[in-house]
Design a protein around this motif. Structure first.
Motif, mmCIF file in Angstrom:
data_model
loop_
_atom_site.group_PDB
_atom_site.id
_atom_site.type_symbol
_atom_site.label_atom_id
_atom_site.label_comp_id
_atom_site.label_asym_id
_atom_site.label_seq_id
_atom_site.Cartn_x
_atom_site.Cartn_y
_atom_site.Cartn_z
ATOM 1 N N ALA A 126 0.017 12.180 -24.649
ATOM 2 C CA ALA A 126 0.816 11.806 -23.497
ATOM 3 C C ALA A 126 1.673 12.934 -23.005
ATOM 4 O O ALA A 126 2.247 12.829 -21.958
ATOM 5 C CB ALA A 126 1.706 10.602 -23.838
ATOM 6 N N GLY A 127 1.825 14.002 -23.733
ATOM 7 C CA GLY A 127 2.676 15.040 -23.225
ATOM 8 C C GLY A 127 3.052 16.040 -24.272
ATOM 9 O O GLY A 127 2.316 16.293 -25.168
ATOM 10 N N LEU B 7 6.497 4.888 -30.153
ATOM 11 C CA LEU B 7 5.697 5.560 -29.130
ATOM 12 C C LEU B 7 5.695 4.809 -27.815
ATOM 13 O O LEU B 7 5.139 5.278 -26.834
ATOM 14 C CB LEU B 7 4.251 5.713 -29.613
ATOM 15 N N ALA B 8 6.308 3.631 -27.788
ATOM 16 C CA ALA B 8 6.363 2.865 -26.546
ATOM 17 C C ALA B 8 7.341 3.536 -25.597
ATOM 18 O O ALA B 8 8.526 3.604 -25.855
ATOM 19 C CB ALA B 8 6.793 1.427 -26.829
ATOM 20 N N ALA C 202 14.338 11.598 -31.478
ATOM 21 C CA ALA C 202 13.775 11.841 -30.149
ATOM 22 C C ALA C 202 12.725 12.939 -30.195
ATOM 23 O O ALA C 202 11.654 12.823 -29.580
ATOM 24 C CB ALA C 202 14.888 12.207 -29.166
ATOM 25 N N SER C 203 12.998 14.019 -30.914
ATOM 26 C CA SER C 203 12.019 15.094 -31.035
ATOM 27 C C SER C 203 10.779 14.626 -31.791
ATOM 28 O O SER C 203 9.662 15.061 -31.500
ATOM 29 C CB SER C 203 12.635 16.295 -31.747
ATOM 30 N N CYS C 204 10.962 13.742 -32.728
ATOM 31 C CA CYS C 204 9.815 13.212 -33.466
ATOM 32 C C CYS C 204 8.901 12.417 -32.541
ATOM 33 O O CYS C 204 7.678 12.545 -32.590
ATOM 34 C CB CYS C 204 10.305 12.328 -34.615
ATOM 35 N N ARG C 205 9.494 11.609 -31.655
ATOM 36 C CA ARG C 205 8.685 10.843 -30.715
ATOM 37 C C ARG C 205 7.867 11.760 -29.818
ATOM 38 O O ARG C 205 6.689 11.520 -29.554
ATOM 39 C CB ARG C 205 9.577 9.927 -29.873
ATOM 40 N N ALA D 108 6.893 14.889 -30.365
ATOM 41 C CA ALA D 108 5.835 15.558 -31.120
ATOM 42 C C ALA D 108 4.625 14.644 -31.286
ATOM 43 O O ALA D 108 3.475 15.065 -31.154
ATOM 44 C CB ALA D 108 6.367 15.996 -32.480
ATOM 45 N N GLU D 109 4.870 13.380 -31.571
ATOM 46 C CA GLU D 109 3.771 12.441 -31.748
ATOM 47 C C GLU D 109 3.049 12.182 -30.436
ATOM 48 O O GLU D 109 1.822 12.072 -30.395
ATOM 49 C CB GLU D 109 4.296 11.139 -32.361
ATOM 50 N N LEU D 110 3.804 12.077 -29.348
ATOM 51 C CA LEU D 110 3.177 11.877 -28.046
ATOM 52 C C LEU D 110 2.323 13.081 -27.653
ATOM 53 O O LEU D 110 1.370 12.950 -26.888
ATOM 54 C CB LEU D 110 4.251 11.627 -26.985
ATOM 55 N N LEU D 111 2.654 14.254 -28.180
ATOM 56 C CA LEU D 111 1.869 15.451 -27.909
ATOM 57 C C LEU D 111 0.604 15.532 -28.743
ATOM 58 O O LEU D 111 -0.189 16.448 -28.578
ATOM 59 C CB LEU D 111 2.717 16.689 -28.208
ATOM 60 N N GLY D 112 0.403 14.568 -29.629
ATOM 61 C CA GLY D 112 -0.756 14.625 -30.501
ATOM 62 C C GLY D 112 -0.557 15.535 -31.684
ATOM 63 O O GLY D 112 -1.527 15.933 -32.334
#
Length: 288
Positions: free
Chosen positions: A123-124, A170-171, A248-251, A253-257
């Motif tokens: 997602a980004g 991740l929502a 927030a940074s963890c979210r 990183a996960e959205l970036l794959g």
């Protein structure tokens, strides 16, 4: 003593070129310029940026030195740093009066294609570097926490992670409709640091100014930086590292794959002492 492996990325080829300006879903990533001094100083007055990056900016001379160092790092092939700015809208080129400027919203995600085991979608983009990562653009909703202890996380097994329903963290919250700087105004920073061309390795870092948070600026800019890192520079691996207290940074990183790989205990020194750091990484061969 000769090395057995050839360099993954050849040196001396891209630092001699002008640093490119990249397009990222309503945003532009351009090299830092001396005219950005005031923006850099103001950014490091923000409590979240100052806290998670463990530094401040005392005056214009220090901000200018910071900018000069970023451009020198490009020439030396040690890092690639961009100022993230709002891209001009098509209406700006017409004769009609411009509408009030807003940070462009990200393009809607395509409808998911049903499959037997849907994989986590990219997602980004995202987060940190040494000495620590900064809260992503979602950090405006997450106050800086000084007291909580490390948040243990479990590193996933290798391979895509099937998820029928995205996890709660991740929502993505609804984007806020806020007045924002006009086109061309700096709203953030994204960087590929600690580049090791022989190993094909780098780390991803970013921050977003408070007025632009809530629009997934870091996610959109980071996704483009990762694309450039893998497709144009040719890196093999990019890491994202953040304090285990920085959700927030963890979210992001996960959205970036970027997959979680574990925790580095006491790895980065902050104003209140050493923090455990959560490590994420994405490989060129990973399917986002």
């Amino acid at each position: 003593m000769p090395l057995l492996a050839a360099p993954y990325v050849l040196s001396g080829r891209w630092g001699v070129r002008a640093q490119p300006t990249l397009v990222a879903d309503g945003l532009l990533l351009r090299p830092w310029a001396p005219g950005d001094v005031a923006t850099v100083r103001t950014a490091y007055e923000d409590p979240a940026i100052r806290w998670w990056h463990a530094r401040s900016m005392s005056d214009d001379d220090e901000a200018l030195a910071w900018i000069d160092a970023k451009n020198a790092a490009w020439r030396d092939e040690r890092a690639a740093e961009w100022a993230v700015v709002v891209a001009p809208s098509p209406a700006a080129a017409s004769d009609e009066p411009p509408a009030p400027a807003r940070v462009p919203e990200p393009a809607p995600a395509p409808a998911p294609v049903p499959s037997a085991a849907p994989a986590l979608a990219l997602a980004g983009v995202g987060a940190h570097v040494r000495p620590s990562s900064v809260a992503a653009d979602a950090s405006a909703e997450a106050p800086v926490a000084l007291d909580p202890g490390p948040v243990p996380r479990t590193a996933p097994t290798s391979g895509p992670v099937p998820r029928a329903v995205p996890p709660r963290h991740l929502a993505a919250p609804p984007l806020r409709r806020l007045d924002a700087p006009p086109a061309g105004t700096v709203v953030g920073r994204v960087a590929l640091n600690h580049l090791n061309l022989y190993e094909g390795f780098g780390t991803l870092a970013y921050w977003v100014v408070p007025s632009a948070r809530g629009h997934r600026v870091a996610v959109r800019a980071g996704a483009e930086a990762l694309r450039w890192a893998f497709e144009e520079l040719g890196l093999h691996r990019v890491e994202v590292e953040h304090s285990t207290r920085n959700d927030a940074s963890c979210r992001v990183a996960e959205l970036l794959g970027c997959r979680a790989e574990g925790v580095r205990r006491g790895h980065a020194l902050h104003a209140d002492g050493h923090h455990d750091m959560h490590l994420h990484a994405r490989l060129r061969t990973d399917h986002p």
